[in-house]
Design an enzyme around this catalytic site. Structure first.
Site, PDB file in Angstrom:
ATOM      1  N   LYS A  11       0.849  -1.205   0.000  1.00 31.16           N
ATOM      2  CA  LYS A  11       0.000   0.000   0.000  1.00 31.16           C
ATOM      3  C   LYS A  11       0.883   1.253   0.000  1.00 31.16           C
ATOM      4  O   LYS A  11       2.043   1.213   0.438  1.00 31.16           O
ATOM      5  CB  LYS A  11      -0.953   0.033   1.202  1.00 31.16           C
ATOM      6  CG  LYS A  11      -0.275   0.139   2.585  1.00 31.16           C
ATOM      7  CD  LYS A  11      -0.033   1.563   3.070  1.00 31.16           C
ATOM      8  CE  LYS A  11       0.802   1.593   4.343  1.00 31.16           C
ATOM      9  NZ  LYS A  11       1.763   2.602   4.490  1.00 31.16           N
ATOM     10  N   ASP A 141      -2.129  -1.661  10.019  1.00 33.24           N
ATOM     11  CA  ASP A 141      -2.338  -1.691   8.562  1.00 33.24           C
ATOM     12  C   ASP A 141      -2.928  -3.012   8.072  1.00 33.24           C
ATOM     13  O   ASP A 141      -3.307  -3.126   6.911  1.00 33.24           O
ATOM     14  CB  ASP A 141      -0.994  -1.493   7.830  1.00 33.24           C
ATOM     15  CG  ASP A 141      -0.519  -0.048   7.867  1.00 33.24           C
ATOM     16  OD1 ASP A 141      -1.349   0.849   8.105  1.00 33.24           O
ATOM     17  OD2 ASP A 141       0.690   0.174   7.662  1.00 33.24           O
TER      18      ASP A 141
HETATM   19  P1  ATP Z   1       4.344  -0.269   7.655  1.00 29.66           P
HETATM   20  O1  ATP Z   1       4.176   0.511   6.377  1.00 29.66           O
HETATM   21  O2  ATP Z   1       3.151  -1.161   7.978  1.00 29.66           O
HETATM   22  O3  ATP Z   1       4.838   0.520   8.812  1.00 29.66           O
HETATM   23  P2  ATP Z   1       6.817  -1.162   6.579  1.00 29.66           P
HETATM   24  O4  ATP Z   1       6.502  -1.386   5.142  1.00 29.66           O
HETATM   25  O5  ATP Z   1       7.460   0.122   6.924  1.00 29.66           O
HETATM   26  O6  ATP Z   1       5.496  -1.349   7.389  1.00 29.66           O
HETATM   27  P3  ATP Z   1       7.759  -3.855   6.840  1.00 29.66           P
HETATM   28  O7  ATP Z   1       8.209  -4.169   5.456  1.00 29.66           O
HETATM   29  O8  ATP Z   1       6.492  -4.478   7.293  1.00 29.66           O
HETATM   30  O9  ATP Z   1       7.730  -2.295   7.102  1.00 29.66           O
HETATM   31  O10 ATP Z   1       8.979  -4.242   7.809  1.00 29.66           O
HETATM   32  C1  ATP Z   1       9.157  -3.694   9.100  1.00 29.66           C
HETATM   33  C2  ATP Z   1      10.003  -4.680   9.917  1.00 29.66           C
HETATM   34  O11 ATP Z   1       9.193  -5.809  10.203  1.00 29.66           O
HETATM   35  C3  ATP Z   1      11.205  -5.192   9.148  1.00 29.66           C
HETATM   36  O12 ATP Z   1      12.347  -4.561   9.616  1.00 29.66           O
HETATM   37  C4  ATP Z   1      11.233  -6.702   9.403  1.00 29.66           C
HETATM   38  O13 ATP Z   1      12.312  -7.066  10.212  1.00 29.66           O
HETATM   39  C5  ATP Z   1       9.957  -7.011  10.174  1.00 29.66           C
HETATM   40  N1  ATP Z   1       9.085  -8.037   9.545  1.00 29.66           N
HETATM   41  C6  ATP Z   1       8.384  -8.945  10.214  1.00 29.66           C
HETATM   42  N2  ATP Z   1       7.663  -9.721   9.379  1.00 29.66           N
HETATM   43  C7  ATP Z   1       7.900  -9.288   8.139  1.00 29.66           C
HETATM   44  C8  ATP Z   1       7.434  -9.692   6.851  1.00 29.66           C
HETATM   45  N3  ATP Z   1       6.593 -10.721   6.697  1.00 29.66           N
HETATM   46  N4  ATP Z   1       7.841  -8.986   5.788  1.00 29.66           N
HETATM   47  C9  ATP Z   1       8.694  -7.930   5.950  1.00 29.66           C
HETATM   48  N5  ATP Z   1       9.188  -7.528   7.143  1.00 29.66           N
HETATM   49  C10 ATP Z   1       8.800  -8.186   8.233  1.00 29.66           C
END
Ligand code: ATP
Length: 316
Positions: A11, A141
């Protein structure tokens, strides 16, 4: 053993406004969330053991209980112990295409896919709102990621009001591979710097949350007017992330100079997206930005807005 392959889209935030903090430590937000075609593929297979196993070859994705996909499977096992006893655990393979820790809800959409997939694997027949309620226990989210599309999200981000979908609006997305922004850091810093301006009384909070429904960006979405949407993009977290991460600021400025309709950081960053007039323009912008910033660490994707959340690609 039955198995499902699910598509789990990322997203972006077309709007992110922080209006207050909350007693539970989260922030009170007003957001517009938008699914995009850039997606992970999640392969779920029932195992006849009692274990939940994660496979993923992306070095930054944890394979243990801290993986949000693991937490989603664990939650299902706790909520539906009879089905867990009957069908056993699950093997979850994550084919990661969404940049990690990028503000694109990569972990959240993986968790949403596991909820949808286990519902099918265990024949639970859960409704969309039941899946969203389970998702809210895993992260703010996750509920949005279940049905995806375009939606206003309030509260922590888990209270959703769907909007008409925006298909075929092309975007270019950029993310420096080695750059990660902690969501917790971004919100904490915002609180430290701008907490004085938070709304305190419930009437003002409800009025601010209600205002988005008749605001200019929602009007632009209702008219499916890409140019107008691009001009009304907003993200409060840019106020703390851009000064602390000059590369993100530079990427945003480079998109703006490449003639896009509008550009903004997504979520807590560091990914930045730019709305384009057409696929052709998006491809030209990708080339132009690559010329100006010839850094191999910078990943660029041409993608588009999509009306769907988690989808089943195949089942065996
Ligand atoms: P959001 O936009 O919901 O805040 P994000 O896109 O910034 O999320 P993610 O890619 O979800 O961040 O990753 C955040 C942290 O979560 C990463 O540093 C990783 O170590 C951990 N993590 C746990 N599960 C997952 C997963 N299935 N995919 C990616 N990262 C994950």
């Amino acid at each position: 053993m039955r198995s499902y392959t699910l598509i789990a889209p990322a997203k972006i935030n077309l709007h992110l406004e922080i209006i207050s903090d909350r007693p539970d430590g989260y922030h009170e937000l007003v957001m517009i969330l938008q699914s995009i075609d850039l997606a992970d593929e999640i392969y779920l297979q029932a195992s006849d053991t009692e274990t939940i196993r994660i496979r993923c070859d992306h070095p930054e994705v944890p394979l243990d209980k801290s993986n949000l996909a693991y937490k989603a499977a664990e939650l299902m096992a706790v909520e539906f112990p009879q089905a867990f006893a009957k069908y056993g655990g699950v093997n979850i393979t994550i084919n990661k295409r969404i940049p990690v820790a990028a503000g694109l809800a990569g972990g959240s959409t993986n968790a949403a896919a596991v909820l949808v997939g286990i519902d099918l694997l265990w024949n639970l027949g859960l409704t969309q709102s039941e899946l969203e309620e389970l998702g809210a226990q895993l992260g703010s989210d996750v509920p949005f990621c279940v049905a995806g599309g375009t939606a206003i999200a309030t509260g922590r981000g888990e209270q959703l009001a769907p909007l008409p979908s925006l298909d075929n609006i092309y975007i270019v997305l950029g993310k420096y591979r080695s750059l990660a922004v902690s969501t917790a850091w971004a919100y904490k810093t915002y609180r430290q710097e701008f907490g004085d301006s938070y709304l305190r009384d419930t009437d003002s909070l409800s009025a601010r949350a209600a205002a988005i429904h008749s605001g200019p960006i929602v009007k632009a979405i209702l008219h499916k007017d890409a140019r107008e949407i691009a001009q009304k993009l907003h993200n409060d977290l840019e106020r703390v992330v851009l000064p602390a991460y000059p590369q993100v600021l530079q990427l945003r400025q480079t998109f703006a100079s490449a003639g896009v309709l509008g550009t903004m950081m997504s979520g807590s960053g560091p990914s930045v997206f730019a709305i384009c007039e057409s696929l052709q323009q998006a491809e030209q912008v990708q080339l132009r930005v690559r010329e100006i910033l010839p850094d191999e660490d910078l990943e660029l994707f041409v993608t588009r807005m999509t009306s769907h959340g988690i989808q089943v690609a195949s089942s065996v």
